[in-house]
Design an enzyme around this catalytic site. Structure first.
Site, short mmCIF file in Angstrom:
data_model
loop_
_atom_site.label_atom_id
_atom_site.label_comp_id
_atom_site.label_asym_id
_atom_site.label_seq_id
_atom_site.Cartn_x
_atom_site.Cartn_y
_atom_site.Cartn_z
N LYS A 22 36.49 -0.07 52.76
CA LYS A 22 37.87 0.17 52.97
C LYS A 22 38.49 1.10 52.82
O LYS A 22 40.07 1.92 53.59
CB LYS A 22 38.72 -1.56 52.92
CG LYS A 22 39.85 -1.73 52.77
CD LYS A 22 40.56 -2.84 52.44
CE LYS A 22 41.34 -2.94 51.27
NZ LYS A 22 42.22 -2.49 50.94
N ASN A 23 39.02 1.32 50.98
CA ASN A 23 40.08 2.54 51.00
C ASN A 23 39.99 4.01 51.31
O ASN A 23 40.58 4.72 51.15
CB ASN A 23 40.44 2.24 49.80
CG ASN A 23 41.42 0.63 48.92
OD1 ASN A 23 41.04 0.54 49.81
ND2 ASN A 23 40.76 0.46 47.44
N ARG A 94 50.14 -2.14 52.70
CA ARG A 94 50.57 -0.88 52.34
C ARG A 94 50.36 0.70 52.56
O ARG A 94 50.48 1.36 51.95
CB ARG A 94 50.48 -0.85 50.51
CG ARG A 94 51.17 -0.26 49.59
CD ARG A 94 50.69 -0.40 48.18
NE ARG A 94 50.75 0.84 47.37
CZ ARG A 94 51.92 0.94 47.00
NH1 ARG A 94 53.24 0.79 47.17
NH2 ARG A 94 51.63 2.43 46.30
N CYS A 118 49.70 -6.32 49.01
CA CYS A 118 49.62 -7.41 48.57
C CYS A 118 50.33 -7.32 47.06
O CYS A 118 50.84 -6.11 46.95
CB CYS A 118 48.21 -7.01 47.36
SG CYS A 118 46.63 -7.60 48.59
N ARG A 123 54.78 -1.49 42.81
CA ARG A 123 54.32 -0.44 44.12
C ARG A 123 55.67 0.20 44.63
O ARG A 123 54.77 0.00 45.77
CB ARG A 123 53.52 -1.66 45.29
CG ARG A 123 52.08 -2.60 44.42
CD ARG A 123 51.03 -2.61 44.72
NE ARG A 123 49.99 -1.77 45.21
CZ ARG A 123 48.90 -2.36 45.71
NH1 ARG A 123 48.82 -3.68 46.33
NH2 ARG A 123 47.88 -1.34 45.90
N PRO A 124 56.37 1.03 44.00
CA PRO A 124 57.39 1.67 44.49
C PRO A 124 56.47 2.63 45.64
O PRO A 124 54.64 3.24 45.31
CB PRO A 124 57.33 2.22 43.49
CG PRO A 124 57.36 1.85 42.39
CD PRO A 124 56.16 1.02 43.22
N ASP A 126 57.96 6.33 45.19
CA ASP A 126 57.96 7.23 44.86
C ASP A 126 57.49 8.62 44.56
O ASP A 126 57.76 9.71 44.98
CB ASP A 126 59.09 7.27 44.37
CG ASP A 126 58.17 6.56 42.28
OD1 ASP A 126 57.02 5.37 42.83
OD2 ASP A 126 58.61 6.65 40.82
N ASP A 308 40.87 -3.17 41.35
CA ASP A 308 40.29 -4.08 42.22
C ASP A 308 38.77 -4.41 41.78
O ASP A 308 38.17 -5.57 42.30
CB ASP A 308 40.03 -3.32 42.52
CG ASP A 308 41.44 -2.92 43.78
OD1 ASP A 308 42.12 -3.02 43.62
OD2 ASP A 308 41.55 -1.43 45.00
N ILE A 330 46.63 -1.02 35.19
CA ILE A 330 47.47 -0.38 36.84
C ILE A 330 48.49 -1.01 37.36
O ILE A 330 49.17 -0.12 37.70
CB ILE A 330 46.18 -0.67 37.11
CG1 ILE A 330 44.90 0.72 36.49
CG2 ILE A 330 47.23 0.34 38.62
CD1 ILE A 330 45.11 1.72 36.60
N ARG A 400 40.96 -9.00 54.09
CA ARG A 400 41.55 -7.47 55.15
C ARG A 400 40.61 -6.40 53.95
O ARG A 400 40.38 -5.87 54.43
CB ARG A 400 43.02 -7.44 53.78
CG ARG A 400 44.10 -8.07 54.79
CD ARG A 400 45.06 -8.11 53.60
NE ARG A 400 45.13 -6.67 53.00
CZ ARG A 400 46.15 -6.20 52.03
NH1 ARG A 400 46.30 -7.41 51.45
NH2 ARG A 400 46.27 -4.78 52.17
C1 UD1 Z 1 44.99 2.26 45.93
C2 UD1 Z 1 44.36 1.42 46.14
C3 UD1 Z 1 44.19 -0.39 45.54
C4 UD1 Z 1 43.99 0.05 43.83
C5 UD1 Z 1 44.91 1.40 43.32
C6 UD1 Z 1 44.85 1.42 42.29
C7 UD1 Z 1 44.10 1.87 48.82
C8 UD1 Z 1 44.61 1.55 49.83
N1 UD1 Z 1 44.26 1.09 47.47
O1 UD1 Z 1 46.33 1.33 45.90
O2 UD1 Z 1 43.41 -1.02 45.99
O3 UD1 Z 1 44.36 -1.15 43.16
O4 UD1 Z 1 44.54 2.43 44.47
O5 UD1 Z 1 43.00 1.69 41.88
O6 UD1 Z 1 43.42 3.00 48.61
N2 UD1 Z 1 52.70 3.43 41.46
C9 UD1 Z 1 53.96 4.21 41.25
N3 UD1 Z 1 55.07 4.95 42.37
C10 UD1 Z 1 54.05 5.55 43.25
C11 UD1 Z 1 52.38 4.85 43.59
C12 UD1 Z 1 51.86 3.90 42.97
O7 UD1 Z 1 54.72 3.96 40.81
O8 UD1 Z 1 54.38 6.74 44.53
C13 UD1 Z 1 51.96 2.91 40.70
C14 UD1 Z 1 51.49 1.85 41.10
O9 UD1 Z 1 52.87 0.15 41.27
C15 UD1 Z 1 50.39 1.28 40.63
C16 UD1 Z 1 49.85 2.31 40.23
O10 UD1 Z 1 51.28 3.32 40.22
O11 UD1 Z 1 51.05 0.74 38.80
C17 UD1 Z 1 48.57 2.80 40.26
O12 UD1 Z 1 48.98 2.95 42.00
P1 UD1 Z 1 48.30 3.37 43.25
O13 UD1 Z 1 47.29 4.33 42.26
O14 UD1 Z 1 49.33 4.41 43.87
O15 UD1 Z 1 47.85 2.60 44.09
P2 UD1 Z 1 47.46 2.80 46.12
O16 UD1 Z 1 47.06 3.75 45.65
O17 UD1 Z 1 48.57 1.69 46.02
#
Ligand code: UD1
Length: 422
Positions: A22-23, A94, A118, A123-124, A126, A308, A330, A400
């Site tokens: 999926k991801n 997201r 979710c 989950r920002p 930035d 996950d 995470i 999902r």
């Molecule tokens: C992806 C996966 C999700 C998985 C996660 C971590 C997809 C669609 N989803 O989510 O299933 O749980 O990786 O392996 O691929 N963060 C920030 N700022 C940002 C981006 C992230 O602070 O701009 C933080 C998040 O809140 C979190 C951490 O960074 O605490 C890691 O998140 P991230 O690796 O970005 O997860 P996703 O890509 O959203």
């Protein structure tokens, strides 16, 4: 709303086919926006998140055709009609933010709603935005939308992520393929889904080196072409189904699985006393007699133990012999499955990002509620091992991320059924 009823009934035996990730698919699909030529994805999973991404891409003018029952996605973004990803679609998922980099790179401007998804922490986005800024994008946050512009195109730059983000790495990687000059992504995510994306982009004509390591270098090109690409196996679905025999006993072969996708997870299973063997067709998981051993788990970016799989692992450890400590590094607030597991008799103490699980002999069936995607499947796994009947409500979360979960589990002997509309 559908519910799933699971009745615990002992060992599971047989084979479970693992779908495409999926991801990975959710980041490969927006890659179509980078090119005027068609992108065909094979081994696509049939999930509601994939349908949401299709709807989003279609709203931008992409054509998305599903073939072979949805296992093949034919995407084409010859003519884009919009550069705005509307809140109504983005709020459902997201991963919608992944259209931002490709749209901006191709069209020079994009407007994307800030995402939902979710409820597992703040989950920002930035890091996504900072990466694009480092490539020359001008960004403004207005009315819940990111307004992004790069009037004379993106340019290469050095992006150093302060911590690892899968999505931000993907957005930056896609945008950089069409930027002028060289982009270096430092402290990049190393997940198999990133490697899969880089391989697909390279097939489309991108120049990328270093995927799978923490430094990825991208040499921008003027245009990308079409490609056909097979989506990598879903390591989270794989780990989830590997836990079914680990929890219930028996022997299950997960077809299409490879150790390299789930090495840290397999190491923890081994420590818990579960045997995993790589076969020609996949991974065979065997649990012998007796209780599994308690093990500690720390979630980390790949190649560490995946966040996950944390909820599903907790379901296993709920009946382990001894005390296990699970540390979630995470996402904050990712223990919402714990109170539900406790309704089934699990002994769990959550303090901030740490859950201490004292294994009990047996869980008991109970009505429980799915709170997010991985939490919902952890309740199903727990139900498989519990005495009596477990009803998991709000399973739309499950749909999902898991295709045909009832069929896959009943094929190996589980008693599981879906009740529609409850
Ligand atoms: C992806 C996966 C999700 C998985 C996660 C971590 C997809 C669609 N989803 O989510 O299933 O749980 O990786 O392996 O691929 N963060 C920030 N700022 C940002 C981006 C992230 O602070 O701009 C933080 C998040 O809140 C979190 C951490 O960074 O605490 C890691 O998140 P991230 O690796 O970005 O997860 P996703 O890509 O959203």
């Amino acid at each position: 709303m559908d519910s799933i009823i699971v009745t615990g009934n002992g060992p599971l035996n047989g084979q479970i086919p693992i779908a495409g990730a999926k991801n990975a698919c959710l980041t490969l699909m927006p890659a179509t926006l980078l090119s005027e030529e068609p992108l065909t994805l094979t081994n696509a999973p049939r999930l509601s998140d994939i349908r949401t991404m299709s709807t989003l891409l279609q709203s931008l003018g992409a054509e998305v055709a599903q073939m072979q029952g949805g296992q093949v996605l034919a995407l084409s973004s010859h003519d884009l009609v919009s550069h705005k990803a509307e809140y109504d679609i983005v709020r459902k998922m997201r991963a919608s933010i992944l259209v931002l980099g490709p749209l901006l790179a191709r069209a020079g401007h994009a407007v994307v709603s800030l995402p939902g998804g979710c409820a597992i922490g703040a989950r920002p986005v930035d890091l996504h935005l900072k990466a694009l800024e480092a490539m020359g994008a001008e960004l403004e946050l207005r009315d819940g939308y990111v307004h992004a512009r790069a009037p004379s195109g993106l340019r290469g730059g050095v992006v150093e992520f302060p911590f690892v983000s899968v999505g931000a790495t993907e957005n930056a990687l896609m945008a950089a393929t069409l930027a002028r000059g060289t982009t270096v992504l430092k402290n990049a995510a190393r997940e198999p889904e990133i490697v899969d994306l880089a391989q697909c982009l390279r097939r489309m004509g991108a120049r990328i080196e270093g995927e799978g390591t923490s430094t990825i270098t991208i040499e921008g090109v003027d245009r990308l072409g079409g490609a056909t690409h097979a989506v990598v196996a879903d390591r989270i679905e794989l780990g989830t189904y590997m836990l079914a025999p680990a929890i219930c006993g028996g022997e299950v072969e997960c077809l299409g699985g490879r150790i390299a996708l789930v090495e840290a997870f397999c190491e923890r299973l081994d420590a818990a006393g579960i045997r995993v063997e790589e076969t020609a067709a996949g991974l065979k998981v065997t649990r012998g007699n007796g209780r599994v051993r308690a093990v500690d788990v720390v979630t980390e970016p790949f190649p560490g133990f995946p966040t996950d799989l944390q909820a599903q692992m907790m379901a296993l450890l709920a009946t382990a012999d001894g005390v296990s400590v699970l540390e979630e590094r995470i996402f904050e607030n990712r223990f919402m499955h714990a109170p539900e597991l406790m309704r089934m008799g699990a002994k769990i103490d959550v303090q901030g990002g740490t859950a201490t699980v004292t294994g009990v002999e047996r869980l008991r069936g109970a009505p429980v509620m799915a709170t997010d995607l991985r939490a919902s499947v952890s309740l199903i796994l727990a139900g498989l091992a519990a005495e009596g009947e477990t009803t998991v409500s709000r399973v739309y979360h499950l749909d999902r991320g898991y295709e045909h979960v009832e069929d896959k589990l009943s094929a190996v002997g589980a008693r599981i059924e879906r009740i529609t509309g409850q």
